[in-house]
Design an enzyme around this catalytic site. Structure first.
Site, short mmCIF file in Angstrom:
data_model
loop_
_atom_site.label_atom_id
_atom_site.label_comp_id
_atom_site.label_asym_id
_atom_site.label_seq_id
_atom_site.Cartn_x
_atom_site.Cartn_y
_atom_site.Cartn_z
N ASP A 249 0.83 -1.21 0.00
CA ASP A 249 0.00 0.00 0.00
C ASP A 249 0.87 1.25 0.00
OD1 ASP A 249 -2.36 1.59 -0.05
OD2 ASP A 249 -3.41 -0.09 0.85
N HIS A 272 2.44 1.38 -3.03
CA HIS A 272 1.56 1.97 -4.02
C HIS A 272 1.98 3.41 -4.32
CE1 HIS A 272 -2.00 -0.98 -3.05
NE2 HIS A 272 -0.93 -1.58 -3.52
#
Ligand SMILES: *[C@@H]1O[C@H](CO)[C@@H](O)[C@H](O)[C@H]1NC(C)=O
Ligand SMILES: *[C@@H]1O[C@H](CO)[C@@H](O)[C@H](O)[C@H]1NC(C)=O
Ligand SMILES: *[C@@H]1O[C@H](CO)[C@@H](O)[C@H](O)[C@H]1NC(C)=O
Ligand SMILES: *[C@@H]1O[C@H](CO)[C@@H](O)[C@H](O)[C@H]1NC(C)=O
Ligand SMILES: *[C@@H]1O[C@H](CO)[C@@H](O)[C@H](O)[C@H]1NC(C)=O
Ligand SMILES: *[C@@H]1O[C@H](CO)[C@@H](O)[C@H](O)[C@H]1NC(C)=O
Ligand SMILES: *[C@@H]1O[C@H](CO)[C@@H](O)[C@H](O)[C@H]1NC(C)=O
Ligand SMILES: *[C@@H]1O[C@H](CO)[C@@H](O)[C@H](O)[C@H]1NC(C)=O
Ligand SMILES: *[C@@H]1O[C@H](CO)[C@@H](O)[C@H](O)[C@H]1NC(C)=O
Length: 438
Positions: A249, A272
């Site tokens: 993430d 991410h």
């Protein structure tokens, strides 16, 4: 606590810090924001009394109350110490929002009881994204430092497995500030966060530096989820720098009302990307992200390098939407010096976050405006995933995207092909990239 026990534990502190009279406090390192410095200087820290030391009782069955009691004893000029080679288990919600001019030296390991059921109703809960915390820090002038030795361990595997069994189980973030004004967080190893590693909320004037973040997965059927490195929310004048992040993430994410943020010298792997947002998710809410400088980032094995994610609008007469339609703006964001290694997109800007289709997004453009954005000096190679495309810049309508620039973007796909970019509703005059698809 027994003096003999302290003496025994002191055997592990570097020799220079031990004196015949007991523990001599290793100094807080001189922490400097750089290379970029905040436009508003951080407030000065009050002097600490070197002899006012409060040890957290290492024998306490629950380190939470022991930490609170040490904080009460050492508030206004002292230092709390957690000794090396000692594990402190926090087993109840620990509210440290009353701090004033106090330092916390973490040389040992802090873990949190992984009784998932226990924490469900007891962790500190926040409406924003159902956030929860085991402990929270607030007050004024607080330096939390680990000298590269201290460890905060969230025993994440238990929580990632619990999430596989029940998608909506609350998983606390590993570290959180709520109303912290002035101070620093440095030299800590943070591992195995149940959820985000760090959340900085309702806070300002904080320097975060020299943090090492990673996950140890012991059950590959239950991998980590949502383990963002840092999320900032309703906070201003925050610097995050000189750290390594191995996570799943966002590496860093700027959530609503993050302003005057500098992020620099990070090495992110597996994330991410460095993300603005997502924003505009909730109709009736006003989200601002402004004056952010992201400088000198090495990003590897990520879905995205630099990322801005905004929800689209909603059809007229929609009320109470939680999937777009929120207002606000993203303004004056710079991403400079960005090294890409095996990321799917070097840059992903979208105003159609979670839109069912581009047509649906264009029909109801984002209410939230994006303006004065610069991406410059991007280098490296993307992953094979979208080869030969390396980036995507999608606005929902030209009227809600202004002055978005890309300069000196030297990013290639792994094949020998010429790099291609998706550019939708963009002012292509301002983009020094090869826009091929609308
Ligand atoms: C952060 O890194 C920069 C550049 O590598 C260095 O000059 C600075 O001293 C570092 N700051 C801290 C607090 O470690
Ligand atoms: C999942 O966790 C949530 C939050 O703790 C709880 O309310 C819900 O009852 C749990 N669901 C199941 C099926 O256990
Ligand atoms: C590993 O994860 C799977 C999938 O969530 C779960 O069924 C299994 O019980 C876990 N194993 C252990 C030892 O917790
Ligand atoms: C960029 O960050 C790296 C650490 O990730 C550091 O070694 C290097 O000196 C920094 N470069 C600049 C130009 O600040
Ligand atoms: C980066 O992440 C990958 C998995 O995503 C892992 O295999 C690799 O060891 C990580 N690199 C470092 C330096 O930790
Ligand atoms: C952000 O700040 C603006 C202006 O102060 C305010 O109207 C808005 O409610 C804030 N939004 C959030 C999510 O806090
Ligand atoms: C843009 O943000 C930077 C900090 O990232 C700040 O120094 C600069 O003054 C801002 N520019 C404007 C026009 O506000
Ligand atoms: C990226 O991932 C690969 C394979 O998982 C790993 O070997 C490599 O070390 C990673 N890169 C970095 C910089 O961690
Ligand atoms: C929205 O509501 C207004 C008044 O309530 C009505 O006049 C209008 O036709 C509605 N628009 C749509 C698209 O339903």
């Amino acid at each position: 606590m027994r003096h003999s026990l302290i003496t025994a534990l002191l055997g592990t502190v570097p020799a220079a810090t031990i004196t015949t009279t007991g523990f001599s406090l290793p100094a807080l390192p001189n922490l400097i924001a750089g290379p970029k410095t905040p436009s508003r200087p951080f407030p000065l820290s009050a002097a600490r009394h070197p002899s006012r030391i409060c040890f957290v009782d290492p024998e306490a069955p629950d380190a939470g109350p022991a930490l609170i009691s040490a904080a009460r004893d050492c508030n206004n000029g002292g230092t709390i110490v957690l000794l090396p080679e000692t594990t402190y288990t926090i087993a109840s919600p620990t509210d440290l929002t009353f701090l004033r001019s106090i330092d916390i030296l973490i040389l040992g390991t802090i873990v949190f009881s992984d009784d998932v059921e226990y924490w469900q109703a007891r962790a500190f809960g926040y409406a924003y994204q159902d956030s929860h915390l085991f402990w929270r820090f607030g007050g004024r002038d607080v330096n939390i430092y680990g000298l590269g030795i201290g460890v905060i361990d969230g025993l994440g595997q238990t929580w990632w497995t619990a999430k596989r069994r029940n998608e909506t189980v609350y998983r606390p973030h590993l570290f959180g500030t709520d109303g912290l004004y002035g101070g620093s967080i440095s030299g800590l190893n943070m591992k195995n966060s149940p959820m985000w590693f760090n959340v900085i909320m309702n806070s300002r004037d904080i320097l975060i530096t020299d943090i090492n973040i990673w996950n140890e997965v012991t059950n590959s059927s239950s991998p980590p989820a949502n383990t963002d490195g840092w999320d900032t929310y309703r906070s201003t004048n925050i610097v995050i720098q000189n750290s390594t992040i191995n996570n799943y993430d966002d590496c860093v994410s700027f959530k609503p009302n993050s302003t005057d943020i500098i992020v620099q010298n990070l090495q992110c792997n597996g994330s991410h990307g460095i993300s603005v947002g997502s924003l505009g998710q909730y109709q009736g809410q006003y989200d601002i992200v402004e004056d952010v400088y992201v400088y000198n980032i090495s990003m590897s094995n990520a879905s995205d390098g630099a990322r801005i994610k905004i929800w689209p609008g909603v059809p007229p007469n929609t009320t109470g939407s939680s999937s777009g339609g929120g207002a606000g703006y993203v303004r004056n964001i710079t991403y400079e010096l960005f090294y890409n290694m095996n990321n799917d997109w070097a840059i992903e800007l979208t105003q159609c976050y979670f839109a069912s289709s581009l047509e649906a997004c264009n029909a109801y453009p984002a209410v939230l405006q994006i303006e004065d954005i610069v991406f410059k000096d991007f280098y490296g190679t993307t992953s094979k995933k979208h080869d030969p495309k390396v980036g995507t810049l999608v606005c929902s309508d030209p009227s809600v995207c202004k002055n978005i620039r890309a300069e000196n973007i030297v990013v290639s796909p792994p094949s020998a092909a010429t790099a291609q970019w998706i550019c939708t509703n963009m002012d292509e005059e301002l983009l020094d990239v090869n826009c091929v698809v609308a």
